[in-house]
Design an enzyme around this catalytic site. Structure first.
Site, PDB file in Angstrom:
ATOM      1  N   GLY A  80       0.810  -1.225  -0.078  1.00  0.00           N
ATOM      2  CA  GLY A  80      -0.197   0.073   0.003  1.00  0.00           C
ATOM      3  C   GLY A  80       0.744   1.425  -0.195  1.00  0.00           C
ATOM      4  O   GLY A  80       0.121   2.281   0.415  1.00  0.00           O
ATOM      5  N   LEU A  84      -9.878  -7.795 -13.367  1.00  0.00           N
ATOM      6  CA  LEU A  84     -11.117  -7.254 -13.016  1.00  0.00           C
ATOM      7  C   LEU A  84     -12.161  -7.651 -14.267  1.00  0.00           C
ATOM      8  O   LEU A  84     -11.398  -7.639 -15.467  1.00  0.00           O
ATOM      9  CB  LEU A  84     -11.285  -5.743 -12.688  1.00  0.00           C
ATOM     10  CG  LEU A  84     -10.378  -5.227 -11.506  1.00  0.00           C
ATOM     11  CD1 LEU A  84     -10.388  -4.145 -11.542  1.00  0.00           C
ATOM     12  CD2 LEU A  84     -11.381  -5.823 -10.289  1.00  0.00           C
ATOM     13  N   HIS A 111       0.736   1.170 -13.051  1.00  0.00           N
ATOM     14  CA  HIS A 111       1.652  -0.041 -13.411  1.00  0.00           C
ATOM     15  C   HIS A 111       3.008   0.148 -13.588  1.00  0.00           C
ATOM     16  O   HIS A 111       3.334   1.174 -14.094  1.00  0.00           O
ATOM     17  CB  HIS A 111       0.999  -0.544 -14.816  1.00  0.00           C
ATOM     18  CG  HIS A 111       1.753  -1.689 -15.368  1.00  0.00           C
ATOM     19  ND1 HIS A 111       1.294  -3.077 -14.711  1.00  0.00           N
ATOM     20  CD2 HIS A 111       2.745  -1.952 -16.201  1.00  0.00           C
ATOM     21  CE1 HIS A 111       1.894  -3.853 -15.363  1.00  0.00           C
ATOM     22  NE2 HIS A 111       2.821  -3.499 -16.147  1.00  0.00           N
ATOM     23  N   GLU A 161       6.946   6.420  -8.701  1.00  0.00           N
ATOM     24  CA  GLU A 161       5.450   6.157  -8.695  1.00  0.00           C
ATOM     25  C   GLU A 161       4.727   7.024  -7.568  1.00  0.00           C
ATOM     26  O   GLU A 161       3.580   7.343  -7.815  1.00  0.00           O
ATOM     27  CB  GLU A 161       5.163   4.620  -8.454  1.00  0.00           C
ATOM     28  CG  GLU A 161       5.681   3.500  -9.310  1.00  0.00           C
ATOM     29  CD  GLU A 161       5.074   1.799  -8.944  1.00  0.00           C
ATOM     30  OE1 GLU A 161       4.441   1.803  -8.331  1.00  0.00           O
ATOM     31  OE2 GLU A 161       5.969   1.306  -9.272  1.00  0.00           O
TER      32      GLU A 161
HETATM   33  C1  GAR Z   1       3.396  -0.853  -7.474  1.00  0.00           C
HETATM   34  O1  GAR Z   1       4.704  -1.038  -7.900  1.00  0.00           O
HETATM   35  C2  GAR Z   1       2.462  -0.868  -8.538  1.00  0.00           C
HETATM   36  O2  GAR Z   1       3.167  -0.363  -9.733  1.00  0.00           O
HETATM   37  C3  GAR Z   1       2.208  -2.431  -8.682  1.00  0.00           C
HETATM   38  O3  GAR Z   1       2.338  -3.101  -7.658  1.00  0.00           O
HETATM   39  C4  GAR Z   1       3.084  -2.208  -6.824  1.00  0.00           C
HETATM   40  C5  GAR Z   1       2.442  -2.144  -5.353  1.00  0.00           C
HETATM   41  O4  GAR Z   1       3.012  -1.482  -4.337  1.00  0.00           O
HETATM   42  N1  GAR Z   1       1.190  -2.612  -9.668  1.00  0.00           N
HETATM   43  C6  GAR Z   1       0.949  -3.619 -10.378  1.00  0.00           C
HETATM   44  O5  GAR Z   1       1.969  -4.387 -10.721  1.00  0.00           O
HETATM   45  C7  GAR Z   1      -0.177  -3.464 -11.158  1.00  0.00           C
HETATM   46  N2  GAR Z   1      -0.151  -4.223 -12.494  1.00  0.00           N
HETATM   47  P1  GAR Z   1       2.200  -0.594  -3.419  1.00  0.00           P
HETATM   48  O6  GAR Z   1       1.392  -1.727  -2.659  1.00  0.00           O
HETATM   49  O7  GAR Z   1       3.331  -0.438  -2.230  1.00  0.00           O
HETATM   50  O8  GAR Z   1       1.604   0.397  -3.866  1.00  0.00           O
END
Ligand code: GAR
Length: 226
Positions: free
Chosen positions: A12, A90, A106, A171
């Site tokens: 998260g 989804l 992503h 991100e």
């Molecule tokens: C993040 O790096 C996000 O970009 C990726 O999962 C991680 C979650 O980290 N999402 C995906 O791969 C979706 N296809 P977080 O729980 O610390 O935000």
């Protein structure tokens, strides 16, 4: 006041970045997880945000899970639903229900490397530039109109951990930015499926690049250059 619901499956950290940097004019109405052990739920609770778990394992089909999930989300009458490391595919029906108000992040420069293990695949492909993408969600996996992207260099000696850490740092900048644009009603999706950011001439293309020196605290690492 716009209502935002954030969906997580684990750590998260992107949810955390959005909560810490939430725009005026919006409130995070709920954080919902498909896993009871998602670490991010603790942060949300500690910040007084309602949390809920809709466990995908309790449902016989994707459709049944998605409709229970949508009911939990819709109880908060969201203007925006934010997928922040929500690791479930989804159904088309779910995605259509939230068309134009469902964002995802992503960890790659889409359309390169949709799916899982993006950092390892980027290393194996030998790309020199990698990154992350915030996009509106459409039924195809990791696809949809791009709102903002961040690029990082792939350095010699990088492994999956070092590369993913460099991307994750950005991100945490681009996702709150995309949410702010949405809350301020500055995002338009053209009929061709491209995103226009209104009144943001310097970020017209929606991209940021860090300085090459990524030593913490040195130079402009992680700072937008526009
Ligand atoms: C993040 O790096 C996000 O970009 C990726 O999962 C991680 C979650 O980290 N999402 C995906 O791969 C979706 N296809 P977080 O729980 O610390 O935000």
């Amino acid at each position: 006041m716009k209502s935002i619901v954030i969906l997580i499956s684990g750590r998260g950290s992107n949810m955390e970045a959005i909560v810490r940097d939430q725009p005026a004019g919006a409130r995070i109405s709920a954080v919902i997880s498909n896993r009871a052990d998602a670490k991010g739920l603790e942060f949300a609770t500690a910040h007084g945000i309602a949390t809920e778990v809709v466990d995908h394992k309790a449902f016989p089909s994707r459709e049944a899970f998605d409709s229970a999930l949508a009911a939990a989300i819709d109880a908060h009458e969201p203007d925006l639903v934010v997928l922040a490391g929500f690791m479930r595919v989804l159904t088309d029906g779910f995605v259509r229900h939230y068309e134009g108000r469902l964002l995802n992040i992503h960890p790659s420069l889409l359309p390169s490397f949709p799916g899982l293990h993006t950092h390892q695949r980027a290393l194996e492909a030998g790309v020199r530039i990698h990154g992350a993408t915030v996009h509106f969600v459409t039924p195809a996996l990791d696809c949809g109109p791009v709102v903002i992207q961040a690029a990082v260099p792939v350095l010699s000696g990088d492994d999956e951990d070092s590369l993913s850490a460099r991307v994750l740092k950005l991100e945490h900048r681009i996702y709150p930015q995309a949410v702010r644009w949405f809350v301020e009603d500055r995002l338009t999706i053209t009929p061709e499926g491209r995103v226009i950011v209104r009144d943001e001439p310097l970020a017209e293309a929606g991209w940021i690049v860090p300085a090459l020196d990524c030593t913490p605290g040195v130079g402009a690492c992680g700072s937008p250059q526009h």
